[in-house]
Design a protein around this motif. Structure first.
Motif, PDB file in Angstrom:
ATOM      1  N   GLU A   1       0.945  -1.214   0.092  1.00 48.42           N
ATOM      2  CA  GLU A   1       0.034   0.010  -0.058  1.00 48.42           C
ATOM      3  C   GLU A   1       0.865   1.359   0.188  1.00 48.42           C
ATOM      4  N   HIS A   2       1.865   1.296   0.750  1.00 44.89           N
ATOM      5  CA  HIS A   2       2.956   2.387   0.999  1.00 44.89           C
ATOM      6  C   HIS A   2       3.585   2.732  -0.568  1.00 44.89           C
ATOM      7  N   GLU A   3       3.789   1.289  -1.188  1.00 47.96           N
ATOM      8  CA  GLU A   3       4.556   1.620  -2.629  1.00 47.96           C
ATOM      9  C   GLU A   3       3.587   2.231  -3.452  1.00 47.96           C
ATOM     10  N   LEU A   4       2.418   1.906  -3.491  1.00 44.13           N
ATOM     11  CA  LEU A   4       1.396   2.267  -4.532  1.00 44.13           C
ATOM     12  C   LEU A   4       0.920   3.801  -4.093  1.00 44.13           C
ATOM     13  N   ASN A   5       1.116   4.008  -2.718  1.00 38.63           N
ATOM     14  CA  ASN A   5       0.579   5.554  -2.449  1.00 38.63           C
ATOM     15  C   ASN A   5       1.892   6.488  -2.969  1.00 38.63           C
ATOM     16  N   MET A   6       3.044   5.931  -2.838  1.00 40.00           N
ATOM     17  CA  MET A   6       4.147   6.889  -3.376  1.00 40.00           C
ATOM     18  C   MET A   6       3.937   7.164  -4.959  1.00 40.00           C
ATOM     19  N   ILE A   7       3.532   6.160  -5.502  1.00 38.43           N
ATOM     20  CA  ILE A   7       3.474   6.224  -6.987  1.00 38.43           C
ATOM     21  C   ILE A   7       2.173   7.344  -7.003  1.00 38.43           C
TER      22      ILE A   7
ATOM     23  N   GLU B   1      -4.454   1.318  -7.305  1.00 36.20           N
ATOM     24  CA  GLU B   1      -5.435   0.792  -6.477  1.00 36.20           C
ATOM     25  C   GLU B   1      -5.133  -0.543  -5.834  1.00 36.20           C
ATOM     26  N   MET B   2      -5.409  -0.674  -4.656  1.00 33.51           N
ATOM     27  CA  MET B   2      -5.127  -1.986  -4.031  1.00 33.51           C
ATOM     28  C   MET B   2      -6.266  -2.590  -3.486  1.00 33.51           C
ATOM     29  N   THR B   3      -6.528  -3.866  -3.761  1.00 28.54           N
ATOM     30  CA  THR B   3      -7.640  -4.666  -3.212  1.00 28.54           C
ATOM     31  C   THR B   3      -7.212  -5.987  -2.620  1.00 28.54           C
ATOM     32  N   ILE B   4      -7.743  -6.025  -1.155  1.00 20.24           N
ATOM     33  CA  ILE B   4      -7.715  -7.295  -0.513  1.00 20.24           C
ATOM     34  C   ILE B   4      -8.728  -8.483  -0.368  1.00 20.24           C
ATOM     35  N   LYS B   5      -8.468  -9.522  -0.619  1.00 18.62           N
ATOM     36  CA  LYS B   5      -9.545 -10.562  -0.538  1.00 18.62           C
ATOM     37  C   LYS B   5      -9.372 -11.502   0.408  1.00 18.62           C
ATOM     38  N   GLY B   6     -10.185 -11.924   0.950  1.00 21.67           N
ATOM     39  CA  GLY B   6     -10.152 -12.795   1.949  1.00 21.67           C
ATOM     40  C   GLY B   6      -9.597 -12.616   3.394  1.00 21.67           C
TER      41      GLY B   6
ATOM     42  N   LEU C   1      -2.336   1.350 -12.284  1.00 27.32           N
ATOM     43  CA  LEU C   1      -1.621   0.148 -11.679  1.00 27.32           C
ATOM     44  C   LEU C   1      -2.392  -0.321 -10.711  1.00 27.32           C
ATOM     45  N   GLU C   2      -2.599  -1.732 -10.562  1.00 27.30           N
ATOM     46  CA  GLU C   2      -3.505  -2.296  -9.484  1.00 27.30           C
ATOM     47  C   GLU C   2      -2.774  -3.493  -8.880  1.00 27.30           C
ATOM     48  N   ALA C   3      -2.876  -3.502  -7.430  1.00 28.90           N
ATOM     49  CA  ALA C   3      -2.451  -4.826  -6.794  1.00 28.90           C
ATOM     50  C   ALA C   3      -3.606  -5.548  -6.113  1.00 28.90           C
ATOM     51  N   ILE C   4      -3.673  -6.922  -6.310  1.00 30.79           N
ATOM     52  CA  ILE C   4      -4.739  -7.667  -5.835  1.00 30.79           C
ATOM     53  C   ILE C   4      -4.063  -8.596  -4.836  1.00 30.79           C
ATOM     54  N   VAL C   5      -4.517  -8.873  -3.564  1.00 33.76           N
ATOM     55  CA  VAL C   5      -3.930  -9.824  -2.650  1.00 33.76           C
ATOM     56  C   VAL C   5      -5.047 -10.538  -2.248  1.00 33.76           C
ATOM     57  N   ASP C   6      -5.141 -11.898  -2.727  1.00 40.93           N
ATOM     58  CA  ASP C   6      -6.259 -12.717  -2.379  1.00 40.93           C
ATOM     59  C   ASP C   6      -5.704 -13.814  -1.558  1.00 40.93           C
ATOM     60  N   PHE C   7      -6.497 -13.973  -0.123  1.00 37.94           N
ATOM     61  CA  PHE C   7      -5.940 -15.195   0.702  1.00 37.94           C
ATOM     62  C   PHE C   7      -7.109 -16.062   0.664  1.00 37.94           C
ATOM     63  N   SER C   8      -7.021 -17.265   0.102  1.00 33.16           N
ATOM     64  CA  SER C   8      -7.866 -18.330  -0.079  1.00 33.16           C
ATOM     65  C   SER C   8      -7.209 -19.622   0.181  1.00 33.16           C
ATOM     66  N   GLU C   9      -8.240 -20.324  -0.325  1.00 31.39           N
ATOM     67  CA  GLU C   9      -7.949 -22.035   0.033  1.00 31.39           C
ATOM     68  C   GLU C   9      -6.607 -22.537  -0.761  1.00 31.39           C
TER      69      GLU C   9
ATOM     70  N   GLY D   1      -4.380 -20.727  -0.942  1.00 30.26           N
ATOM     71  CA  GLY D   1      -2.848 -19.824  -0.929  1.00 30.26           C
ATOM     72  C   GLY D   1      -3.097 -18.400  -0.792  1.00 30.26           C
ATOM     73  N   VAL D   2      -1.822 -17.718  -1.107  1.00 32.74           N
ATOM     74  CA  VAL D   2      -1.830 -16.400  -1.080  1.00 32.74           C
ATOM     75  C   VAL D   2      -1.686 -15.990  -2.577  1.00 32.74           C
ATOM     76  N   ILE D   3      -2.440 -15.439  -3.188  1.00 37.69           N
ATOM     77  CA  ILE D   3      -2.395 -15.137  -4.737  1.00 37.69           C
ATOM     78  C   ILE D   3      -2.200 -13.685  -4.697  1.00 37.69           C
ATOM     79  N   ILE D   4      -1.143 -13.140  -5.395  1.00 36.75           N
ATOM     80  CA  ILE D   4      -0.939 -11.678  -5.493  1.00 36.75           C
ATOM     81  C   ILE D   4      -0.844 -11.318  -7.049  1.00 36.75           C
ATOM     82  N   GLN D   5      -1.434 -10.306  -7.621  1.00 36.70           N
ATOM     83  CA  GLN D   5      -1.621  -9.998  -8.851  1.00 36.70           C
ATOM     84  C   GLN D   5      -1.233  -8.487  -8.921  1.00 36.70           C
ATOM     85  N   ILE D   6      -0.247  -8.351  -9.848  1.00 38.28           N
ATOM     86  CA  ILE D   6      -0.029  -6.729 -10.122  1.00 38.28           C
ATOM     87  C   ILE D   6      -0.369  -6.555 -11.711  1.00 38.28           C
ATOM     88  N   ARG D   7      -1.276  -5.577 -11.923  1.00 41.95           N
ATOM     89  CA  ARG D   7      -1.975  -5.432 -13.201  1.00 41.95           C
ATOM     90  C   ARG D   7      -1.695  -4.027 -13.448  1.00 41.95           C
ATOM     91  N   ASP D   8      -1.398  -3.728 -14.958  1.00 41.45           N
ATOM     92  CA  ASP D   8      -1.392  -2.386 -15.490  1.00 41.45           C
ATOM     93  C   ASP D   8      -2.206  -2.575 -16.832  1.00 41.45           C
TER      94      ASP D   8
END
Length: 261
Positions: free
Chosen positions: A134-140, A149-154, A187-195, A197-204
């Motif tokens: 989140e800090h990295e994205l805010n700096m940008i 944008e940052m999205t946290i799931k799970g 630029l979007e970061a999605i962090v998904d905590f699911s069954e 595992g942890v799935i992290i996506q960086i999209r542009d």
């Protein structure tokens, strides 16, 4: 007992002893070989951790330099301008200039405190992966270079600090690649905590690239580096890109590897 039978028993015993000795020796050699391999793997992992720490610190220093130049420097320039024009300002505007200067100086102090914290590696470790992203994205976003944008799931799960360090460095490198090459507006970061595992996506939504052509031209070295780092903690890393549509980096840390390097 006949001599022939006695000889047979003795020879059989000797053969059994030799086979047993060879087996013990082979087992011992295998044990020490595996222990040596584990030690080398651990040393390699510790070297990777150290390298990631140094690279994060280097990137942090770059961010600090940009923040001082683009944000704090600009803030203090406004304070200087307010003070320089205060003498010539009408009486009804003087108090406003003083108040504005006070608020700007307070902002500069807060920003400097935040920067000093970001240089503290213990503070970085305490913040955790989500706050680091989140800090990295805010700096940008504050630079105006692109929307973030940052999205946290799970339900967020606490990972091993070493895993978080490696994951953050992979994410940071992916973000830097986006800034340098993507020409993206978002630029979007999605962090998904699911069954799974942890799935992290960086999209542009940048210009994208031909992954096969890039690999043929040797540009796949960067991807290989990301994949090697991910493998160090039992994770995987894939890059999918489409020309004129953007790029997506996906990192997967399976549940059986969480908190266990």
């Amino acid at each position: 007992m006949k001599n022939s039978e006695l000889y047979t028993i003795i020879i059989s015993g000797i053969i059994f002893f030799v086979i047993l000795s060879v087996g013990v020796i082979q087992f011992t050699l295998l044990f020490y070989r595996q222990r040596s391999l584990r030690k080398k793997e651990e040393e390699k992992f510790q070297q990777e951790i150290l390298r990631a720490q140094l690279e994060i610190q280097e990137q942090t220093l770059k961010n600090v330099s940009a923040e001082i130049h683009d944000n704090i420097g600009q803030t203090l320039s406004l304070v200087k301008l307010n003070l320089a024009t205060a003498d010539a300002a009408p009486a009804d505007q003087l108090q406003g200039k003083i108040q504005d200067s006070y608020e700007l100086v307070s902002k500069a102090i807060r920003d400097l405190r935040n920067l000093s914290k970001s240089l503290n590696t213990d503070y970085i470790a305490e913040k955790g992966l989500l706050q680091l992203i989140e800090h990295e994205l805010n700096m940008i976003a504050r630079t105006g270079a692109m929307q973030t944008e940052m999205t946290i799931k799970g339900e967020p799960a606490k990972l091993d600090p070493r895993q978080e360090l490696i994951l953050f460095r992979i994410i940071q490198e992916s973000i830097n690649n986006c800034i340098k090459h993507a020409q993206a507006e978002r630029l979007e970061a999605i962090v998904d905590f699911s069954e799974s595992g942890v799935i992290i996506q960086i999209r542009d939504n940048g210009k994208g690239f031909d992954t096969q052509q890039s690999a043929a031209e040797g540009a796949g070295i960067g991807l290989k580096s990301l994949q090697n780092r991910a493998a160090m903690i039992g994770a995987s890393c894939e890059i999918n890109s489409v020309l004129s549509k953007g790029t997506e980096v996906t990192i997967l840390l399976p549940p059986e590897k969480m908190n266990g390097v």
